[in-house]
Motif scaffolding. Structure first.
Motif, mmCIF file in Angstrom:
data_model
loop_
_atom_site.group_PDB
_atom_site.id
_atom_site.type_symbol
_atom_site.label_atom_id
_atom_site.label_comp_id
_atom_site.label_asym_id
_atom_site.label_seq_id
_atom_site.Cartn_x
_atom_site.Cartn_y
_atom_site.Cartn_z
ATOM 1 N N ALA A 180 5.586 34.524 33.753
ATOM 2 C CA ALA A 180 6.590 33.738 33.029
ATOM 3 C C ALA A 180 7.144 34.547 31.868
ATOM 4 O O ALA A 180 8.357 34.569 31.636
ATOM 5 N N ILE A 181 6.253 35.232 31.153
ATOM 6 C CA ILE A 181 6.671 35.972 29.962
ATOM 7 C C ILE A 181 7.552 37.168 30.329
ATOM 8 O O ILE A 181 8.440 37.554 29.565
ATOM 9 N N LEU A 182 7.336 37.715 31.542
ATOM 10 C CA LEU A 182 8.186 38.821 32.002
ATOM 11 C C LEU A 182 9.664 38.450 32.005
ATOM 12 O O LEU A 182 10.535 39.302 31.901
ATOM 13 N N LYS A 183 9.933 37.163 32.129
ATOM 14 C CA LYS A 183 11.322 36.681 32.161
ATOM 15 C C LYS A 183 11.931 36.553 30.764
ATOM 16 O O LYS A 183 13.111 36.243 30.627
ATOM 17 N N ASN A 184 11.129 36.767 29.714
ATOM 18 C CA ASN A 184 11.568 36.519 28.338
ATOM 19 C C ASN A 184 12.221 35.153 28.175
ATOM 20 O O ASN A 184 13.386 35.038 27.790
ATOM 21 N N PRO A 185 11.480 34.093 28.472
ATOM 22 C CA PRO A 185 12.109 32.772 28.442
ATOM 23 C C PRO A 185 12.490 32.346 27.014
ATOM 24 O O PRO A 185 11.796 32.687 26.057
ATOM 25 N N THR A 186 13.590 31.619 26.920
ATOM 26 C CA THR A 186 13.936 30.964 25.650
ATOM 27 C C THR A 186 13.498 29.504 25.698
ATOM 28 O O THR A 186 13.429 28.829 24.681
ATOM 29 N N PHE A 187 13.236 29.038 26.925
ATOM 30 C CA PHE A 187 12.825 27.646 27.099
ATOM 31 C C PHE A 187 11.926 27.550 28.330
ATOM 32 O O PHE A 187 12.172 28.220 29.327
ATOM 33 N N PHE A 188 10.877 26.741 28.197
ATOM 34 C CA PHE A 188 9.974 26.611 29.346
ATOM 35 C C PHE A 188 9.542 25.162 29.523
ATOM 36 O O PHE A 188 9.599 24.351 28.594
ATOM 37 N N SER A 189 9.125 24.849 30.745
ATOM 38 C CA SER A 189 8.427 23.582 30.964
ATOM 39 C C SER A 189 7.025 23.931 31.434
ATOM 40 O O SER A 189 6.850 24.852 32.236
ATOM 41 N N LEU A 190 6.061 23.256 30.887
ATOM 42 C CA LEU A 190 4.675 23.463 31.308
ATOM 43 C C LEU A 190 4.121 22.099 31.698
ATOM 44 O O LEU A 190 3.996 21.207 30.868
ATOM 45 N N TRP A 191 3.876 21.963 32.979
ATOM 46 C CA TRP A 191 3.364 20.678 33.477
ATOM 47 C C TRP A 191 2.216 20.972 34.428
ATOM 48 O O TRP A 191 2.419 21.223 35.608
ATOM 49 N N VAL A 192 1.025 21.013 33.860
ATOM 50 C CA VAL A 192 -0.195 21.225 34.650
ATOM 51 C C VAL A 192 -1.259 20.224 34.217
ATOM 52 O O VAL A 192 -1.100 19.522 33.229
ATOM 53 N N GLY A 193 -2.336 20.239 34.949
ATOM 54 C CA GLY A 193 -3.461 19.367 34.600
ATOM 55 C C GLY A 193 -3.680 18.312 35.660
ATOM 56 O O GLY A 193 -4.771 17.734 35.756
ATOM 57 N N GLY A 194 -2.662 18.048 36.448
ATOM 58 C CA GLY A 194 -2.792 17.040 37.499
ATOM 59 C C GLY A 194 -3.953 17.339 38.426
ATOM 60 O O GLY A 194 -4.814 16.481 38.673
ATOM 61 N N ASN A 195 -4.026 18.587 38.891
ATOM 62 C CA ASN A 195 -5.082 18.953 39.839
ATOM 63 C C ASN A 195 -6.474 18.967 39.207
ATOM 64 O O ASN A 195 -7.471 18.944 39.918
ATOM 65 N N ASP A 196 -6.528 19.037 37.884
ATOM 66 C CA ASP A 196 -7.827 19.021 37.203
ATOM 67 C C ASP A 196 -8.547 17.687 37.432
ATOM 68 O O ASP A 196 -9.744 17.573 37.211
ATOM 69 N N VAL A 197 -7.782 16.686 37.868
ATOM 70 C CA VAL A 197 -8.355 15.380 38.202
ATOM 71 C C VAL A 197 -8.143 15.055 39.681
ATOM 72 O O VAL A 197 -9.029 14.584 40.372
ATOM 73 N N LEU A 198 -6.927 15.365 40.129
ATOM 74 C CA LEU A 198 -6.516 14.957 41.473
ATOM 75 C C LEU A 198 -7.418 15.516 42.569
ATOM 76 O O LEU A 198 -7.757 14.798 43.523
ATOM 77 N N GLN A 199 -7.809 16.768 42.447
ATOM 78 C CA GLN A 199 -8.619 17.382 43.514
ATOM 79 C C GLN A 199 -9.948 16.621 43.694
ATOM 80 O O GLN A 199 -10.439 16.478 44.816
#
Lengths: 453, 409
Positions: A180-199
């Motif tokens: 992600a950082i290789l892209k030099n983002p000015t804006f990001f979305s981070l949406w994780v954690g679902g699988n930490d419960v879902l699995q």
């Protein structure tokens, strides 16, 4: 005189026609204090565009992150995705996208033939085009964000995630966050954690609460560290962004399609089962435990329960049967009636309590990290609670009901294009509120939903 | 009767939405030119619509007039902010018409027949637009046949009444959120026609030479479609839930109107008129479709409308430029009956201002050619339909030229 009258009429007519179109001012989007020049999306299957049980080109184009990117900017090639070739698809089990088919006069989601070679054959990988803007990887948990092992195919099947390997900039070395950082983002979305419960839930609770195994509920310390570390790195270049929290899996159709009392019996079958469980009932009576009595109509399923003295019992109203049990229930196996439903197809009330507790804790951690890094959080947990009651959007009622509800795709876990659009609008509302922006919302009903034969 | 109905069908192509709700106030060129005033005026045969009480004051023995208008209407929708979505309706060109014929039976008694189109609606938003689950297109047509009698009690006071027979026809399409595996969306098409009845009555009084007063009441006419056709297009696997050849019953009220009109002959050449029209729109509570065959997924549909009574304020003037030319101008303000949260794209009502001009050319003393133009500007309205959660800003306007002839002898 006649001529003058004519002239007068013509003039009036021309004047009126000239401004005949009922004009309204066009809406002009604003960035507010955010900078959307370069956007990257980091997350799990939802971010990747996984839908109908597989990752497909159409799913990627109509996934949550693609829709969001399209609203953030209209610049060409703004959002590079590791595209699956058009018409192809691949799911976690090598299957293709599910499709509704008519089977025995009822509609059943059925997997098409997939393209597992997209994952297994390195010549189909797209690492050469990396880095991508969409860094959504089906199946990842919080601690995979920073793990180079995630893409390391030398570790052997099961020990790496081929969905990442196929587009990692350097499989085995790069991480989702470093890509992600290789892209030099000015804006990001981070949406994780679902699988930490879902699995854990998908495994019917056959995992540890507080572990890092595939079927475990992630331990709190690991979760906290992973989210915070990922945010620290993502914001190191002054990028701003948005987070999403995780829904309680109870909202997903996968855990709601089969009702606890979905065992429908006629008088004859009920009598047969009562005869079959006569011995059980004698033992139950001897042990002071409830008997299993079946009657005509709806009955609670019989489930295996190794922690129960008799190792099986009838399911309770507040417990859930997984969607994956459908075939076993309908088929020869007779799950839930003449054979108890296997434990990995059921979430007991204790397991559901553990899931609820973990979801709350993880969402608190996400909220805490968000406030530390001054980022907004889209409350997807709340959104799906609202959706359970029904969301009316431009004349269409959306619910979380399997197949017909419109929000979820045919796998019962991932959203349809329309469901993704509903989620995207929640993200946009948060972005607008937090950054004083006016990113336009999407027309939910323009996106593909469930298709019927 | 069958033949008449067929003719109605052919002639009454499309009547576009012209006044608020789905009322169409285009019943005589002379009146359109004067802001559609006329309840307190002597209009010859066309009084049958505006005030049957004034018909008995007809000066000639026979009076006929007829004409038509062409409606170019536009509706634009901008979705609730923040959104880039805009839609523009592609409304069919409407052609409402009128015909009046009256004759004196005696010095005090006049009888006549009028054929008018005072209600209608025609909007086409398109099959794929964002409000397609509310409405894709609608066409509502109503034609009023009104045999009328009018009696002069004394020279400056007369009364009149007509019996109204209405032929109504409605057609509408909506999309259904059921998509097949080729990406085609389902739809439902509802159509039906009906006959219904009402009346039109009025009083005309002239207290002094230059001043006239009229009061007119046109009753509510309820269009009840029974056994209308409900045609569903859905993916094959769902067709069992949407029976073929299904029928529906629905009701649509065409509301009553109570109008007070004044006429003032300012000078030999100048006539001023004012009308205050109260429309009993509260009759339109809901639009409900009762399907003959219901299934698990197809149930009767109830759509609240909750219209409120409204007023129209009209002013008009007529100036006799020469023996053969009369010029006219008028303006009116038409309040919307649609309250907040009940604004649908099917009748995207808003307060409207109408500006009109007109002229008559007397080819001979008996024959005149009458023309008018009307421009209607709807105020932009930011609102929506709460039950469907469909919100945005609606803009509308219409340009309506019209022509007619009058012949009296």
């Amino acid at each position: 005189m006649k001529l003058q009258v004519l002239k007068y009429f013509t003039l009036l007519g021309v004047l009126a026609l000239w401004q005949c179109e009922a004009k309204l001012d066009e809406f002009k989007p604003e960035n507010g204090s955010a900078d959307f020049t370069t956007f990257v999306a980091i997350g799990d299957s939802y971010t990747s565009g996984y839908t109908d049980g597989a990752l497909s080109n159409a799913g990627q184009k109509n996934g949550f992150s693609a829709i969001l990117a399209h609203q953030l900017s209209t610049t060409e090639n703004y959002y590079d995705q590791p595209f699956i070739p058009e018409g192809m698809s691949v799911g976690g089990n090598g299957n293709g996208s599910y499709k509704l088919v008519v089977l025995n006069k009822s509609l059943v989601p059925f997997p098409t033939k997939g393209n597992p070679e997209l994952l297994s054959d390195p010549s189909n990988w797209v690492n050469g085009q990396a880095p991508f803007n969409n860094i959504g990887v089906p199946g990842v948990k919080s601690f995979h964000l920073l793990a180079p092992e995630l893409g390391d195919y030398t570790l052997g099947e099961g020990a790496f995630n081929p969905f990442y390997t196929r587009f990692a900039s350097v499989p085995g070395t790069s991480t989702m966050v470093s890509d992600a950082i290789l892209k030099n983002p000015t804006f990001f979305s981070l949406w994780v954690g679902g699988n930490d419960v879902l699995q854990y839930a998908l495994a019917g609770g056959n995992g540890v609460v507080g572990g890092t195994g595939i079927n475990d509920i992630t331990d709190e310390a690991t979760f906290t560290y992973s989210i915070n570390k990922a945010l620290a790195e993502l914001t190191s270049g002054k990028a701003k962004g948005v987070l999403g929290n995780i829904p309680d899996v109870k909202s997903l159709p996968y855990f709601n399609y089969i009702a606890y009392d979905g065992l429908e019996l006629d008088a004859e079958k009920a009598a047969m089962l009562n005869a079959g469980y006569e011995q059980y009932n004698q033992m139950a009576e001897a042990n002071g435990l409830p008997q299993m009595i079946f009657s005509e109509g709806r009955n609670a399923f019989v489930i295996a329960d190794s922690s129960y003295p008799l190792h099986m019992r009838q399911i309770k109203e507040d417990e859930k049967v997984l969607l994956s049990a459908s075939t076993g229930i309908l088929g020869e196996a007779g799950w839930g009636s003449k054979e108890p439903m296997p434990e990995d197809q059921v979430l007991s009330s204790e397991e559901l309590a553990a899931i609820k507790d973990a979801t709350t804790r993880f969402n608190t951690i996400i909220a805490g990290a968000a406030s530390q890094y001054e980022l907004p959080v889209a409350d997807i947990n709340q959104l799906l609670i609202e959706a359970e009651k029904g969301l009316v959007i431009d004349g269409n009622l959306y619910t979380t009901v399997f197949v017909t509800g419109g929000i979820f795709s045919l796998d019962g876990i991932h959203t349809s294009g329309r469901g993704s659009a509903v989620i995207t609008n929640r993200f946009i509302e948060k972005i607008n509120k937090h950054y004083g922006a006016t990113v336009p919302l999407v027309n939910v009903n323009d996106y593909p939903g469930v298709e019927f034969p | 009767m069958k033949k008449t109905l067929l003719i109605c069908f052919l002639v009454l192509h499309q009547v576009a939405l012209k006044a608020e709700g789905y009322q169409v106030n285009l019943q005589s060129q002379r009146q359109i030119g004067m802001g559609h005033t006329g309840t307190g005026l002597l209009l010859g045969a066309s009084s049958m619509h505006f005030n049957p009480g004034a018909l008995a004051q007809m000066s000639s023995k026979y009076d006929f007039s007829g004409g038509a208008n062409v409606i170019f209407s536009h509706n634009t929708f901008q979705k609730q902010s923040p959104s880039l979505y805009q839609a523009e309706s592609d409304n069919p060109v409407g052609t409402p018409f009128y015909f009046y014929g009256a004759g004196k039976v005696s010095d005090k008694l006049v009888v006549g027949l009028s054929v008018t189109t005072p209600y209608g609606n025609s909007l086409k938003w398109g099959d794929d637009w964002d409000g397609r689950y509310l409405i894709q297109d609608i066409s509502l047509k109503a034609i009023f046949f009104q045999p009328t009698v009018s009696y002069k009690i004394v020279d400056n006071l007369s009364v009149g009444a007509g019996f109204v027979v209405t032929y109504g026809d409605v057609n509408m399409s909506k999309a259904l959120p059921l998509t097949d595996q080729n990406g085609n969306e389902g739809s439902v098409h509802l159509s039906g026609n009906t006959m219904s009845y009402g009346f039109n009555a009025g009083v005309y009084y002239k207290p002094v030479t230059d001043l006239s007063i009229g009061v007119n009441y046109r009753s509510k006419v309820v269009m009840k479609v029974e056994g209308g056709d409900a045609i569903f297009n859905v993916p094959a696997s769902l067709s069992g839930n949407f029976p073929k050849n299904n029928k529906f019953t629905a009701e649509l009220p065409m509301p009553a109107n109570l109008t007070l009109g004044l006429g003032w002959q300012v000078s030999e050449k100048m006539l001023l008129a004012a009308d205050f029209q109260y429309v009993f729109w509260s009759a339109y509570e809901d639009l409900s479709f009762d399907f003959e065959q219901n299934t698990e997924t197809l149930y009767d549909s109830y759509n609240p409308r909750n219209f409120e009574n409204s007023m129209v304020y009209r002013l008009g003037a007529e100036y006799e430029l020469s023996k053969s030319i009369n010029l006219r101008a008028g303006i009116y303000y038409d309040e919307t009956p649609i309250q907040e949260g009940y604004l649908t794209p099917e009748t995207p009502g808003t307060n409207k201002i109408g500006m009109s001009a007109g002229a008559s050319w007397y080819v001979t003393e008996k024959l005149s050619i009458d023309a008018s133009v009307l421009y209607i500007h709807g105020e932009d309205r930011e609102d929506g339909y709460q039950p469907a959660n469909f919100y945005g800003t609606y803009a509308s306007n219409a340009f309506i030229p019209g022509i007619g002839v009058s012949y009296s002898f």
